[in-house]
Design an enzyme around this catalytic site. Structure first.
Site, short mmCIF file in Angstrom:
data_model
loop_
_atom_site.label_atom_id
_atom_site.label_comp_id
_atom_site.label_asym_id
_atom_site.label_seq_id
_atom_site.Cartn_x
_atom_site.Cartn_y
_atom_site.Cartn_z
N HIS A 46 7.68 -2.24 2.38
CA HIS A 46 7.39 -0.83 2.17
C HIS A 46 8.89 -0.07 2.09
CE1 HIS A 46 3.68 -1.92 3.34
NE2 HIS A 46 3.77 -1.76 4.68
N HIS A 74 0.98 -1.39 0.09
CA HIS A 74 0.07 0.08 -0.02
C HIS A 74 0.82 1.46 0.03
CE1 HIS A 74 0.70 -0.15 4.47
NE2 HIS A 74 0.05 1.01 4.55
#
Ligand code: BG6
Length: 454
Positions: A222, A160
């Site tokens: 990430h 995300h």
């Protein structure tokens, strides 16, 4: 031609907090067809009304939702899903379950021909949440299973962070300006620091975190994605495979990490969290010094650090440039004239870019001071900004893989992580306990590399 999204793990935290609200907004804004079927599947026995209450389903999406309760290891669940899907042509399967269900679900989808190739204009796509394996062998095995039934271009491995506006802006900033890219290399850059700090702890995810630790939870995905966007070469075009090819090259160039330059920490109180072992040696903070060994970056340290229960939530990249060859203003105290030029890409909570440079302090003499020239992203956002999950779901629906991880990229990231995990195994004497609400462990390594504060 009907559309549907099948959400496995529909009663989970992620579905409730992120996926269902994102779907609801996309339908409301007309980005997804108003009649798209959202078929939630989960083990919990619930009526449709109870499901709405349980996940606090947004009002706007309720008429799209159907709910199937069933065990993902049983054939009847997939018969029910197949029946509900009917002849729908454009179908997204979203795996938001615990990872142990990934393989059984994928295999069952193929076996029950729920996800066979569609006619022209139709598609089957599959979205998979992290963790994508826990190390290289498990990631490979998972890739093999999925690739047995799906093509790489049907697989959307979600991260995300790649859906965040300010993360996407890294590429825009680098590749649409002529003035930064020429100095974006070892000749001008001294070191780069990438920080992903959180003030929250592990919340109610103790069980998951005990198996992951922050190295697997944040660094492998990430943080490495941000690193790749900062370090990669300009892609031949801004297309999914061209971008992902360049990222893979970065991961392949990362030199084996020297474990002596890694700091791991655990916040005081972690062992008292729910579902956490009282003698846990799982890390909630990590710092590492990486080198990307290629022509652009040889010799430039990339300091990465991430932690839970730190002083504040902050994700940023700081590029520190080399100092001028000589100090012109000798008379000035060291702490003032020693300030280097920095470019600060702040990803969250504020979204900004600043350039830090020295100017003459107004008044008599030639004293320097450091100032920031700042661009604030929020000044330019009108209306409600698109969220990371909204963007990624829409990209998947539109068939754009640019912001999703490819199988080779995921495996390369594990190759960097695994040696650290191996070195840590069995002996946790280097673990430093740190106080919650601080900037992490007290460690000489952090001081030496100017990473003890933010
Ligand atoms: C998730 C991690 O992927 O990202 C969590 O599993 C972490 O541990 C979260 O808290 C952070 O996301 P964000 O968008 O709040 O920075």
């Amino acid at each position: 031609m009907g559309n549907a999204i099948v959400l496995f793990g529909a009663t989970g935290d992620l579905s409730r907090r992120k996926i269902l609200p994102a779907l609801s907004t996309l339908i409301e804004r007309g980005k997804l067809p108003p009649d798209i079927a959202v078929i939630g599947a989960a083990t919990r026995e619930l009526s449709l009304e109870e499901f709405f209450d349980y996940v606090k389903a947004p009002e706007k999406i309720r008429s799209n939702i159907e709910y199937i309760s069933g065990n993902f290891l049983e054939e009847s669940t997939f018969h029910a899903i197949g029946k509900r899907l009917g002849g729908r042509e454009k179908v997204i399967f979203y795996l938001a379950t615990p990872p142990s269900y990934y393989k059984p679900i994928i295999t069952a989808l193929a076996k029950h021909t729920i996800a066979t190739q569609k006619g022209e204009g139709g598609f089957n796509r599959i979205i998979i949440e992290k963790p994508f394996g826990v190390d290289l062998p498990t990631a490979r095995e998972l890739n093999e299973t999925i690739l047995r039934y799906f093509d790489e271009n049907q697989i959307y491995r979600i991260d995300h962070y790649l859906g965040k506006e300010s993360v996407q802006n890294i590429s825009a900033f680098r590749f649409s300006n002529g003035m930064f890219e020429p100095i974006w290399n070892r000749n001008y850059i001294d070191y780069i620091t990438i920080t992903v700090a959180e003030n929250i702890g592990v919340e109610n995810r103790g069980k998951y975190f005990e198996e992951a630790g922050i190295l697997r939870d944040i660094v492998q995905n990430h943080l490495f994605q941000i690193l790749a966007l900062i370090a990669m070469e300009p892609p031949a075009a801004f297309t999914a495979d061209a971008v992902r090819d360049e990222k893979v090259k970065v991961f392949k160039s990362v030199k084996r990490v020297d474990i002596k330059e890694v700091v791991r920490g655990q916040y005081r109180g972690y062992r008292e969290e729910e579902n956490v072992a009282r003698d846990s040696t799982v890390e909630t903070f990590v710092f590492a010094k990486l080198f990307v060994e290629n022509w652009r970056w040889a010799g430039v340290p990339f300091y990465i650090r991430t932690g839970k229960r730190l002083e504040q939530k902050l994700t940023e990249v700081v590029i520190t440039f080399r100092q001028p060859p000589l100090r012109m203003f000798n008379a000035i105290p060291d702490e003032v004239c020693g300030i280097p030029n920095q470019l600060v890409l702040r990803i969250q909570p504020e979204r900004s870019i600043s350039i830090r440079f020295g100017v003459k302090r107004p008044g008599q003499g030639m004293e320097m001071m450091s100032v920031d020239m700042r661009f604030n992203y929020t000044d330019y956002i009108t209306g409600k900004p698109i969220s990371d999950y909204e963007r990624l779901l829409l990209d998947c629906y539109q068939g754009d893989l640019t912001l999703f991880a490819r199988s080779d990229g995921v495996e390369e990231c594990w190759k960097i992580i695994d040696p650290i995990e191996h070195a840590w195994r069995g002996d946790a004497s280097d673990m430093v306990v740190y106080e919650p609400g601080t900037w992490g462990p007290d460690s000489d390594i952090l001081f030496e590399n100017q990473c003890h504060a933010f």
